[in-house]
Design a protein around this motif. Structure first.
Motif, mmCIF file in Angstrom:
data_model
loop_
_atom_site.group_PDB
_atom_site.id
_atom_site.type_symbol
_atom_site.label_atom_id
_atom_site.label_comp_id
_atom_site.label_asym_id
_atom_site.label_seq_id
_atom_site.Cartn_x
_atom_site.Cartn_y
_atom_site.Cartn_z
ATOM 1 N N VAL A 1 0.268 12.975 2.932
ATOM 2 C CA VAL A 1 0.249 13.966 3.744
ATOM 3 C C VAL A 1 -1.328 14.204 4.311
ATOM 4 C CG1 VAL A 1 0.652 16.526 4.152
ATOM 5 C CG2 VAL A 1 2.272 14.942 3.243
ATOM 6 N N PRO A 2 -2.158 14.346 3.496
ATOM 7 C CA PRO A 2 -3.530 14.605 3.727
ATOM 8 C C PRO A 2 -3.865 13.908 5.113
ATOM 9 C CG PRO A 2 -3.443 14.358 1.391
ATOM 10 C CD PRO A 2 -2.133 13.855 1.884
ATOM 11 N N VAL A 3 -3.496 12.328 5.221
ATOM 12 C CA VAL A 3 -3.716 11.658 6.209
ATOM 13 C C VAL A 3 -3.376 12.007 7.543
ATOM 14 C CG1 VAL A 3 -3.970 9.307 6.920
ATOM 15 C CG2 VAL A 3 -4.098 9.809 4.596
ATOM 16 N N LEU A 4 -2.087 12.646 7.603
ATOM 17 C CA LEU A 4 -1.372 13.224 8.656
ATOM 18 C C LEU A 4 -1.947 14.243 9.057
ATOM 19 C CD1 LEU A 4 2.090 12.496 7.425
ATOM 20 C CD2 LEU A 4 0.647 10.675 8.544
ATOM 21 N N ALA B 1 3.741 5.820 -5.391
ATOM 22 C CA ALA B 1 3.864 5.922 -6.688
ATOM 23 C C ALA B 1 2.842 6.360 -7.516
ATOM 24 C CB ALA B 1 4.002 4.587 -7.342
ATOM 25 N N GLU B 2 1.593 6.268 -6.946
ATOM 26 C CA GLU B 2 0.192 6.670 -7.658
ATOM 27 C C GLU B 2 -0.615 7.534 -7.137
ATOM 28 O OE1 GLU B 2 -0.937 3.738 -10.565
ATOM 29 O OE2 GLU B 2 0.617 2.616 -10.307
ATOM 30 N N GLY B 3 -0.297 7.579 -5.799
ATOM 31 C CA GLY B 3 -1.338 8.603 -5.287
ATOM 32 C C GLY B 3 -2.342 7.855 -4.407
ATOM 33 N N LEU B 4 -2.848 8.473 -3.354
ATOM 34 C CA LEU B 4 -4.038 7.842 -2.638
ATOM 35 C C LEU B 4 -5.091 7.062 -3.511
ATOM 36 C CD1 LEU B 4 -4.534 10.206 0.771
ATOM 37 C CD2 LEU B 4 -4.064 7.740 0.483
ATOM 38 N N ALA C 1 0.809 -1.078 -0.110
ATOM 39 C CA ALA C 1 0.155 -0.061 0.070
ATOM 40 C C ALA C 1 1.001 1.389 0.065
ATOM 41 C CB ALA C 1 -1.100 0.156 1.223
ATOM 42 N N ALA C 2 1.936 1.141 0.744
ATOM 43 C CA ALA C 2 2.809 2.351 1.001
ATOM 44 C C ALA C 2 3.483 2.588 -0.548
ATOM 45 C CB ALA C 2 3.995 2.190 1.859
ATOM 46 N N ALA C 3 3.879 1.443 -1.168
ATOM 47 C CA ALA C 3 4.530 1.513 -2.377
ATOM 48 C C ALA C 3 3.529 2.170 -3.587
ATOM 49 C CB ALA C 3 5.140 0.348 -2.913
ATOM 50 N N VAL D 1 -4.682 2.488 5.145
ATOM 51 C CA VAL D 1 -4.201 3.888 4.857
ATOM 52 C C VAL D 1 -3.502 4.414 6.375
ATOM 53 C CG1 VAL D 1 -4.554 6.112 4.256
ATOM 54 C CG2 VAL D 1 -5.654 4.189 3.138
ATOM 55 N N ASP D 2 -3.846 3.983 7.360
ATOM 56 C CA ASP D 2 -3.544 4.598 8.749
ATOM 57 C C ASP D 2 -2.127 3.861 8.956
ATOM 58 O OD1 ASP D 2 -4.766 6.368 10.500
ATOM 59 O OD2 ASP D 2 -4.409 5.140 11.958
ATOM 60 N N ALA D 3 -2.228 2.566 8.732
ATOM 61 C CA ALA D 3 -0.973 1.794 9.095
ATOM 62 C C ALA D 3 0.148 2.462 8.082
ATOM 63 C CB ALA D 3 -1.011 0.460 8.662
ATOM 64 N N VAL D 4 -0.259 2.823 6.931
ATOM 65 C CA VAL D 4 0.940 3.654 5.995
ATOM 66 C C VAL D 4 1.285 4.964 6.609
ATOM 67 C CG1 VAL D 4 1.259 4.475 3.783
ATOM 68 C CG2 VAL D 4 0.106 2.367 3.919
ATOM 69 N N ALA D 5 0.412 5.478 6.955
ATOM 70 C CA ALA D 5 0.792 6.869 7.685
ATOM 71 C C ALA D 5 1.593 6.653 8.929
ATOM 72 C CB ALA D 5 -0.485 7.712 8.279
ATOM 73 N N GLU D 6 1.385 5.527 9.618
ATOM 74 C CA GLU D 6 2.259 5.194 10.980
ATOM 75 C C GLU D 6 3.729 4.694 10.433
ATOM 76 O OE1 GLU D 6 1.915 5.168 14.203
ATOM 77 O OE2 GLU D 6 3.412 3.699 14.698
ATOM 78 N N VAL D 7 3.819 4.084 9.659
ATOM 79 C CA VAL D 7 5.295 3.619 9.309
ATOM 80 C C VAL D 7 5.942 4.831 8.511
ATOM 81 C CG1 VAL D 7 4.568 1.298 8.646
ATOM 82 C CG2 VAL D 7 4.761 2.837 6.894
ATOM 83 N N VAL D 8 5.233 5.770 7.923
ATOM 84 C CA VAL D 8 5.942 6.945 7.454
ATOM 85 C C VAL D 8 6.366 8.023 8.538
ATOM 86 C CG1 VAL D 8 5.707 9.229 6.308
ATOM 87 C CG2 VAL D 8 4.957 7.183 5.349
ATOM 88 N N VAL D 9 5.236 8.094 9.423
ATOM 89 C CA VAL D 9 5.660 9.015 10.740
ATOM 90 C C VAL D 9 6.850 8.437 11.734
ATOM 91 C CG1 VAL D 9 4.633 9.974 12.721
ATOM 92 C CG2 VAL D 9 3.476 10.129 10.651
ATOM 93 N N ALA D 10 6.809 6.956 11.619
ATOM 94 C CA ALA D 10 7.967 6.248 12.432
ATOM 95 C C ALA D 10 9.325 6.722 12.055
ATOM 96 C CB ALA D 10 7.651 4.941 12.494
#
Lengths: 209, 209
Positions: free
Chosen positions: B100-103, B24-27, B18-20, B57-66
């Motif tokens: 970013v919109p998720v964060l 690559a192509e957006g939300l 999902a992160a990839a 999507v939340d889990a993706v946000a988590e790994v980014v913020v981490a």
DNA sequence: ACCTGAACACCGTTCAAGT
DNA sequence: ACCTGAACACCGTTCAAGT
């Protein structure tokens, strides 16, 4: 009914209904079928007036941005003008938070967005700032204004209170929501004040890079 | 194939894919069916591992913020810590702009988001700022960081060059895109510098409201 | 010119059926 | 426990058919 002699729809009516729907229920709720229903019409009818949904949303963004007061750039010192404009922009976005994501990516081809960019940039140039610095200041103001309008900071801590107990300094974070205005408005005002004050200091030093 | 003895999916694999896809192509491109296809599986299979798309999507946000470096809050003056953290956060979001919109709406229940809020707020409290001011400063930093990450200012003027000819000061706006980094990074750095410098001034004055 | 129903290729999500 | 196909209620958009 195939074609009434008096058109049922106009661009104005569509944009007005879309704006109301977005304000009331958010961008996602504003689907073509739902918007059409709100206007007493079938979904595909909207395509007689707008080529795409994006054009409708863009038109809503235009009417929102048009509400921002850019007359303040005439007859005011650049510091005061910037402050008044930022407060007006901030207030308009606070009244229409659901459209903010559309504005946050730039003025696009929207007349009101371009007129605003022109007014801000022109005022900074006229005040003596270099083109590079005027651009930076304009960008910076957009970052602060759209960043603060995108989501309440106070309401961001809306999980169950027990969750915050695990964090030594956040254990009262759930109380923020009750002071939403003091938190969100206070932060924005502080930011605006800090930025304009410190820009003013640099300006008076004659830096004007 | 109904149930392989070795599970085809894990939460980790799903979040990684999902992160990839989002990068690559957006939300919008990250639909359940598309994501499943990317993982060699059918859409509904994902619901065996996550209850909703929002959770993924939340889990993706988590790994980014981490990925944001919050270790800087140990052993640094609050000014320097704030500056280093903001730069790290900014760099992480620049590498993953589509999330970013998720964060931007807050930490939610994400451990990394809450740990970051705790670190920032704690550092400001420990430095002597009042709780109200520490909250304002934290909010303000989020406004600047997410606001700048949400959309390039330079790339916001991407219409046909002729469009800008109608505006006296914007006639070279189409050239901004070629200097994207100087514009966007310069504005962010200026903002960060102005905010921390002026906060520092107030702090030294002993205001500490 | 402008509204319509039908259709196409998508969504998120549920669920009974399989192993 | 975990993957599947079929289904439901949605999307944005196209288009031939109507007046």
């Amino acid at each position: 009914m195939a074609r009434p002699r008096q058109a049922l729809l106009t661009k104005e009516r569509i944009v007005e209904a879309a704006a109301a729907l977005i304000d009331a229920e958010g961008l996602d709720a504003c689907s073509m079928r739902r918007l059409a229903t709100e206007l007493g019409v079938q979904g595909p009818s909207l395509y007689n007036h707008f080529a795409t949904k994006a054009e409708i949303v863009d038109a809503v963004a235009e009417v929102v941005v048009a509400q921002v007061d850019i007359s303040v750039f005439h007859g005011n010192d650049w510091r005061e003008a910037l402050r008044l404009w930022a407060k007006s922009y901030h207030a308009v976005l606070a009244a229409h938070p659901n459209i903010v994501p559309v504005l946050a990516t730039g003025p696009g081809r929207r007349p009101a967005g371009l007129a605003m960019a022109e007014a801000v940039y022109g005022a900074l140039i006229d005040a003596g700032w270099s083109r590079a610095r005027a651009t930076h200041i304009g960008a910076l103001m957009r970052y602060l204004i759209t960043g603060s309008a995108l989501g309440s900071f106070a309401l961001g801590f809306d999980a169950d209170p027990e969750l915050y107990d695990h964090y030594p300094h956040l254990h009262r974070a759930h109380e923020l929501a009750a002071h939403r205005d003091a938190v969100d408005e206070g932060a924005f005002q502080l930011g605006l004040d800090l930025l304009i004050t410190s820009l003013s200091d640099r300006y008076d030093l004659g830096v004007r890079r």
